[in-house]
Motif scaffolding. Structure first.
Motif, PDB file in Angstrom:
ATOM      1  N   GLY A  71      55.217  62.378  57.649  1.00 42.08           N
ATOM      2  CA  GLY A  71      56.292  62.139  58.611  1.00 42.08           C
ATOM      3  C   GLY A  71      55.902  62.568  60.018  1.00 42.08           C
ATOM      4  O   GLY A  71      54.753  62.929  60.288  1.00 42.08           O
ATOM      5  N   ARG A  72      56.878  62.534  60.912  1.00 45.30           N
ATOM      6  CA  ARG A  72      56.650  62.915  62.310  1.00 45.30           C
ATOM      7  C   ARG A  72      56.770  64.418  62.497  1.00 45.30           C
ATOM      8  O   ARG A  72      57.636  65.076  61.911  1.00 45.30           O
ATOM      9  N   GLY A  73      55.888  64.933  63.355  1.00 43.39           N
ATOM     10  CA  GLY A  73      56.002  66.326  63.756  1.00 43.39           C
ATOM     11  C   GLY A  73      56.928  66.447  64.955  1.00 43.39           C
ATOM     12  O   GLY A  73      57.730  65.549  65.235  1.00 43.39           O
ATOM     13  N   PRO A  74      56.814  67.530  65.717  1.00 40.28           N
ATOM     14  CA  PRO A  74      57.639  67.689  66.928  1.00 40.28           C
ATOM     15  C   PRO A  74      57.374  66.570  67.932  1.00 40.28           C
ATOM     16  O   PRO A  74      56.363  65.870  67.863  1.00 40.28           O
ATOM     17  N   ALA A  75      58.306  66.406  68.862  1.00 39.48           N
ATOM     18  CA  ALA A  75      58.184  65.360  69.878  1.00 39.48           C
ATOM     19  C   ALA A  75      56.901  65.519  70.676  1.00 39.48           C
ATOM     20  O   ALA A  75      56.410  66.641  70.878  1.00 39.48           O
ATOM     21  N   PRO A  76      56.320  64.418  71.147  1.00 35.33           N
ATOM     22  CA  PRO A  76      55.064  64.506  71.904  1.00 35.33           C
ATOM     23  C   PRO A  76      55.227  65.258  73.211  1.00 35.33           C
ATOM     24  O   PRO A  76      56.287  65.214  73.848  1.00 35.33           O
ATOM     25  N   LEU A  77      54.163  65.955  73.610  1.00 27.76           N
ATOM     26  CA  LEU A  77      54.148  66.660  74.879  1.00 27.76           C
ATOM     27  C   LEU A  77      53.755  65.693  75.993  1.00 27.76           C
ATOM     28  O   LEU A  77      53.124  64.662  75.761  1.00 27.76           O
ATOM     29  N   MET A  78      54.116  66.084  77.217  1.00 29.19           N
ATOM     30  CA  MET A  78      53.830  65.264  78.372  1.00 29.19           C
ATOM     31  C   MET A  78      53.141  66.133  79.419  1.00 29.19           C
ATOM     32  O   MET A  78      53.515  67.289  79.627  1.00 29.19           O
ATOM     33  N   LEU A  79      52.119  65.577  80.060  1.00 29.29           N
ATOM     34  CA  LEU A  79      51.454  66.325  81.132  1.00 29.29           C
ATOM     35  C   LEU A  79      52.433  66.640  82.247  1.00 29.29           C
ATOM     36  O   LEU A  79      53.209  65.780  82.664  1.00 29.29           O
ATOM     37  N   HIS A  80      52.366  67.854  82.758  1.00 30.40           N
ATOM     38  CA  HIS A  80      53.210  68.201  83.907  1.00 30.40           C
ATOM     39  C   HIS A  80      52.728  67.475  85.152  1.00 30.40           C
ATOM     40  O   HIS A  80      53.522  67.047  85.990  1.00 30.40           O
ATOM     41  N   GLY A  81      51.417  67.351  85.302  1.00 35.81           N
ATOM     42  CA  GLY A  81      50.824  66.646  86.433  1.00 35.81           C
ATOM     43  C   GLY A  81      49.608  65.897  85.951  1.00 35.81           C
ATOM     44  O   GLY A  81      49.105  66.151  84.848  1.00 35.81           O
ATOM     45  N   ILE A  82      49.112  64.960  86.745  1.00 36.81           N
ATOM     46  CA  ILE A  82      48.000  64.127  86.281  1.00 36.81           C
ATOM     47  C   ILE A  82      46.708  64.402  87.055  1.00 36.81           C
ATOM     48  O   ILE A  82      45.786  63.582  87.029  1.00 36.81           O
ATOM     49  N   ASP A  83      46.613  65.547  87.728  1.00 37.10           N
ATOM     50  CA  ASP A  83      45.359  65.889  88.414  1.00 37.10           C
ATOM     51  C   ASP A  83      44.228  66.145  87.427  1.00 37.10           C
ATOM     52  O   ASP A  83      43.049  66.024  87.765  1.00 37.10           O
ATOM     53  N   GLY A  84      44.567  66.521  86.238  1.00 34.11           N
ATOM     54  CA  GLY A  84      43.557  66.770  85.216  1.00 34.11           C
ATOM     55  C   GLY A  84      44.138  66.473  83.856  1.00 34.11           C
ATOM     56  O   GLY A  84      45.351  66.250  83.731  1.00 34.11           O
ATOM     57  N   PRO A  85      43.295  66.445  82.838  1.00 36.19           N
ATOM     58  CA  PRO A  85      41.848  66.689  82.895  1.00 36.19           C
ATOM     59  C   PRO A  85      41.101  65.529  83.546  1.00 36.19           C
ATOM     60  O   PRO A  85      41.551  64.383  83.500  1.00 36.19           O
ATOM     61  N   LEU A  86      39.962  65.840  84.133  1.00 34.23           N
ATOM     62  CA  LEU A  86      39.152  64.796  84.747  1.00 34.23           C
ATOM     63  C   LEU A  86      38.520  63.917  83.665  1.00 34.23           C
ATOM     64  O   LEU A  86      38.119  64.414  82.611  1.00 34.23           O
ATOM     65  N   PRO A  87      38.429  62.619  83.916  1.00 35.82           N
ATOM     66  CA  PRO A  87      37.783  61.738  82.929  1.00 35.82           C
ATOM     67  C   PRO A  87      36.312  62.071  82.763  1.00 35.82           C
ATOM     68  O   PRO A  87      35.605  62.329  83.743  1.00 35.82           O
ATOM     69  N   ALA A  88      35.858  62.059  81.525  1.00 32.13           N
ATOM     70  CA  ALA A  88      34.457  62.394  81.222  1.00 32.13           C
ATOM     71  C   ALA A  88      33.591  61.145  81.385  1.00 32.13           C
ATOM     72  O   ALA A  88      33.047  60.605  80.413  1.00 32.13           O
ATOM     73  N   ARG A  89      33.431  60.703  82.620  1.00 29.74           N
ATOM     74  CA  ARG A  89      32.674  59.477  82.883  1.00 29.74           C
ATOM     75  C   ARG A  89      31.197  59.612  82.500  1.00 29.74           C
ATOM     76  O   ARG A  89      30.536  58.614  82.227  1.00 29.74           O
ATOM     77  N   ASP A  90      30.697  60.827  82.502  1.00 30.42           N
ATOM     78  CA  ASP A  90      29.281  61.030  82.180  1.00 30.42           C
ATOM     79  C   ASP A  90      28.960  60.702  80.732  1.00 30.42           C
ATOM     80  O   ASP A  90      27.781  60.537  80.376  1.00 30.42           O
ATOM     81  N   GLU A 124      54.110  54.915  62.017  1.00 33.84           N
ATOM     82  CA  GLU A 124      54.319  55.051  60.578  1.00 33.84           C
ATOM     83  C   GLU A 124      53.827  53.822  59.817  1.00 33.84           C
ATOM     84  O   GLU A 124      53.198  53.938  58.747  1.00 33.84           O
ATOM     85  N   GLU A 125      54.103  52.651  60.368  1.00 32.55           N
ATOM     86  CA  GLU A 125      53.707  51.418  59.686  1.00 32.55           C
ATOM     87  C   GLU A 125      52.193  51.285  59.601  1.00 32.55           C
ATOM     88  O   GLU A 125      51.648  50.855  58.568  1.00 32.55           O
ATOM     89  N   VAL A 126      51.480  51.648  60.669  1.00 32.87           N
ATOM     90  CA  VAL A 126      50.025  51.545  60.660  1.00 32.87           C
ATOM     91  C   VAL A 126      49.423  52.550  59.678  1.00 32.87           C
ATOM     92  O   VAL A 126      48.470  52.238  58.964  1.00 32.87           O
ATOM     93  N   LEU A 127      49.975  53.740  59.617  1.00 32.64           N
ATOM     94  CA  LEU A 127      49.493  54.722  58.638  1.00 32.64           C
ATOM     95  C   LEU A 127      49.635  54.195  57.218  1.00 32.64           C
ATOM     96  O   LEU A 127      48.731  54.349  56.384  1.00 32.64           O
ATOM     97  N   GLU A 128      50.749  53.561  56.940  1.00 26.00           N
ATOM     98  CA  GLU A 128      50.963  53.002  55.604  1.00 26.00           C
ATOM     99  C   GLU A 128      49.975  51.874  55.326  1.00 26.00           C
ATOM    100  O   GLU A 128      49.395  51.796  54.233  1.00 26.00           O
ATOM    101  N   GLN A 129      49.750  51.019  56.317  1.00 25.49           N
ATOM    102  CA  GLN A 129      48.824  49.905  56.128  1.00 25.49           C
ATOM    103  C   GLN A 129      47.387  50.382  55.949  1.00 25.49           C
ATOM    104  O   GLN A 129      46.588  49.738  55.263  1.00 25.49           O
ATOM    105  N   ALA A 130      47.041  51.506  56.580  1.00 17.14           N
ATOM    106  CA  ALA A 130      45.666  52.012  56.505  1.00 17.14           C
ATOM    107  C   ALA A 130      45.322  52.584  55.139  1.00 17.14           C
ATOM    108  O   ALA A 130      44.134  52.802  54.837  1.00 17.14           O
ATOM    109  N   GLU A 131      46.312  52.854  54.323  1.00 18.69           N
ATOM    110  CA  GLU A 131      46.107  53.278  52.929  1.00 18.69           C
ATOM    111  C   GLU A 131      45.152  54.456  52.804  1.00 18.69           C
ATOM    112  O   GLU A 131      44.237  54.465  51.984  1.00 18.69           O
ATOM    113  N   GLY A 132      45.352  55.463  53.658  1.00 22.01           N
ATOM    114  CA  GLY A 132      44.617  56.714  53.510  1.00 22.01           C
ATOM    115  C   GLY A 132      43.369  56.850  54.344  1.00 22.01           C
ATOM    116  O   GLY A 132      42.818  57.960  54.442  1.00 22.01           O
ATOM    117  N   VAL A 133      42.877  55.771  54.970  1.00 23.59           N
ATOM    118  CA  VAL A 133      41.657  55.913  55.772  1.00 23.59           C
ATOM    119  C   VAL A 133      41.960  56.447  57.170  1.00 23.59           C
ATOM    120  O   VAL A 133      41.048  56.818  57.909  1.00 23.59           O
TER     121      VAL A 133
END
Length: 492
Positions: A150-169, A105-114
C-alpha cells in the motif's frame, strides 16, 4: 549503496524534433550522491541496451531506479526491471517520475513482483530516505513510497529548487541532446510548477498548483557551469513573475554568460511582460514554444486555456517584433473531420511560425481523464504518446492518420527537407564543423517517422500491459487530483 538510474528509450516525437537531457533524473542522481551513495546513470535515449547490460554486470547495483515521466515507457520499464531482477535477484527496483505517480498501484500489480516500489511525487527528497530504508530493511514508512503493501506517508516536496544540483558529469553522450538547430543543448530549470489549470494537463495536478523559483544567483551559477552553448529552459511557463526573469538576467549579464536559449511560455505572459523577453532576446533567447492549443475560442474554452485567439495572435506579433522564432503547438481533436484538418493546414501555412500538432489524449492525472465521457478505444500504454488516437475518431482511423500526417507534413514543407537545408546551410555548417549531426539527421527523417501506415500498425501490436480503467471522479474539489499538497501560505 550502489544505485543505477535509468532513463527509457526515446518516444516517436523525439526521433525528429528534440532529445532532451533527463534533468530530473540528473537531479535525483545528485540527491543520492549527496546522501553518500555511489551512483551511475544510463540514458537509453542516447545509449544502447548493451551499455545497460554492461553496467548491470560490472557495477552490480544494489538498487535500480527507472524514470517514468511518460506513460508510453511503462511496458519498457517493466521489461527492464524483469531482466535486472533475473540477473540480480537481490537488487531493489523502483520506478519514479511524473506519469507513474498517477498509476503507481496499478503498475506495481502489473509488474508481478519485478518492481519493489514506486516513488510518487518529487524524486529528490525521496531517494535518500528510500535508499536508507532499503539498506536498513522496510521501506513502507518512507514518504511518497508505494509498495505492494500500500501507500506510505504523503510525498515530500522540496522547499526550494536551488538544489540538489544535477549530476551532469555522470551522463555519457551529452552531445546527443538537442532541440531543433540548438545542437547540442543542455537543460536548466528556473521555476517548477504551474498556477494554471488547463483540463488536458497534469503539471498542476502533480504539483498541487504550487510554484517555486530558483534563486537568481543559483540559476546563473548553474548556467555558468553548463558547457553546452545552447540551453533549453524547461519551466512549464517561463517568466510568469517578470521580476524573477529580470533578476536572473541581471546575474547572467554580470557573469557575462553567453548562451542561446529556447523556452516555453504562454501568450498572455508574453503580452503582459514583453520587456523581460526582450531582455532575454539580447542575452541569446532564439526560440520560444507557445502552447496555443487551438485557433478558435471554442477550442480554447474546451481546454480551459483562459485566453482568447486575439491574445494568441498578438503574442505571435510580439515575438516576431522581438526577433524570437516561435514554435506553436495545436491539439488535434480526434473528432476532427477532413474539413477541419483542411482549415488548420491553411492556418499553419499562412503563418511563418513552426506549427507542431499533438493528438488530444486523456492522461491519468488530467481532469479530462476523469471527465472524458468518450470510451477509450485502447489502453495500450505505448499509444499514449500524443501521436496516436486513443479515443474514437470521427474519420475511420486509417483516414484520421492520413489527414494527421498530411497536416503534420506542413512542418516538413515549411521548415525541413532539402529546400530548407540550403537555407539552413550556415546552421548546418556550424553544427557539422563541431561534430554535431543531430539537426542534420532530423532534416531527412520526417517521412520515416511520420507515416500513417506505421501509426495504424501500432494499434495491432500485441498488448501485455494496459492502463487502468479511468475512475469517474467528482472534480468539483480539484485537490482530489493532486499528488503533492501544500498549505496555501507555502505555495504563494
Amino acid at each position: 549503496m550502489r544505485l543505477l538510474l535509468v532513463h527509457p528509450s526515446a518516444l516517436m516525437y523525439s526521433e525528429i524534433f528534440l532529445r532532451l537531457e533527463p534533468l530530473g533524473l540528473e537531479r535525483v542522481a545528485g540527491a543520492a550522491r549527496e546522501a553518500g551513495h555511489e551512483v551511475r546513470v544510463v540514458d537509453l535515449q542516447v545509449l544502447g541496451r548493451e551499455r545497460l547490460r554492461a553496467e548491470v554486470r560490472s557495477f552490480r547495483p544494489e538498487a535500480l531506479g527507472i524514470s517514468l515521466n511518460y506513460l508510453a515507457n511503462i511496458p519498457e520499464a517493466i521489461g527492464l526491471a524483469a531482466r535486472v531482477k533475473r540477473e540480480l535477484p537481490g537488487c531493489f527496483v523502483f520506478l519514479g517520475g511524473h506519469s507513474v505517480s498517477f498509476v503507481a498501484e496499478e503498475v506495481l500489480e502489473q509488474a508481478e513482483g519485478v518492481v519493489d516500489a514506486v516513488v510518487r511525487g518529487e524524486g529528490e527528497p525521496a531517494v535518500g530516505p528510500l535508499l536508507e530504508a532499503v539498506r536498513d530493511g522496510g521501506v513502507d514508512g518512507v514518504p511518497g513510497i508505494v509498495t505492494a503493501a500500500g501507500r506510505g506517508p504523503a510525498p515530500l516536496m522540496l522547499h526550494g529548487i536551488d538544489g540538489p544540483l544535477p549530476a551532469r558529469d555522470l551522463m555519457r553522450n551529452r552531445r546527443r541532446y538537442f532541440i531543433g538547430e540548438l545542437d547540442p543543448c543542455a537543460s536548466v530549470e528556473f521555476t517548477r510548477g504551474c498556477p494554471w489549470d488547463c483540463s488536458f494537463c497534469s503539471a498542476w495536478t502533480f504539483y498541487g498548483r504550487s510554484y517555486r523559483k530558483a534563486s537568481p544567483e543559483a540559476a546563473a551559477a548553474e548556467l555558468a557551469s553548463i558547457r553546452e552553448p545552447n540551453v533549453f529552459i524547461v519551466d512549464d511557463v517561463a517568466f510568469i513573475r517578470p521580476e524573477h526573469g529580470h533578476a536572473i538576467a541581471a546575474e547572467v549579464e554580470r557573469r557575462r554568460i553567453r548562451k542561446r536559449y529556447y523556452l516555453e511560455t504562454r501568450s498572455d505572459v508574453l503580452l503582459r511582460h514583453p520587456e523581460v523577453f526582450e531582455r532575454w532576446a539580447r542575452l541569446g533567447l532564439k526560440y520560444m514554444f507557445l502552447g496555443m492549443e487551438a485557433i478558435d475560442a471554442e477550442g480554447l474554452d474546451q481546454f480551459r486555456k483562459r485566453i482568447s485567439p486575439d491574445e494568441n495572435f498578438r503574442a505571435l506579433e510580439t515575438a516576431r517584433r522581438l526577433g524570437i522564432a516561435v514554435a506553436i503547438n495545436l491539439i488535434v481533436d480526434p473528432a476532427w473531420d477532413e474539413e477541419r484538418f483542411r482549415v488548420v493546414r491553411e492556418f499553419a501555412l499562412s503563418v511563418p511560425e513552426i506549427v507542431h500538432f499533438t493528438v488530444m489524449t486523456p492522461y491519468p492525472g488530467t481532469e479530462i481523464w476523469h471527465t472524458e465521457s468518450r470510451r477509450l478505444t485502447t489502453r495500450d500504454y505505448r499509444l499514449f504518446d500524443i501521436q496516436h488516437a486513443v479515443v474514437p475518431t470521427t474519420l475511420p482511423l486509417e483516414r484520421f492518420y492520413e489527414e494527421l500526417v498530411r497536416t503534420q507534413a506542413v512542418i516538413n514543407r515549411k521548415h525541413l527537407g532539402l529546400r530548407t537545408a540550403f537555407g539552413a546551410a550556415r546552421v548546418l555548417g556550424r553544427n557539422l564543423l563541431h561534430g554535431q549531426t543531430n539537426f542534420a539527421r532530423m532534416l531527412w527523417r520526417f517521412n520515416q517517422v511520420y507515416n500513417p501506415r506505421r501509426q495504424l500498425a501500432d494499434h495491432a501490436r500485441p498488448v501485455h500491459y494496459e492502463l487502468p480503467l479511468p475512475q469517474r471522479l467528482d472534480v468539483g474539489d480539484r485537490r482530489t487530483l493532486y499528488v503533492h499538497t501544500r498549505s496555501r501560505e507555502r505555495t504563494e
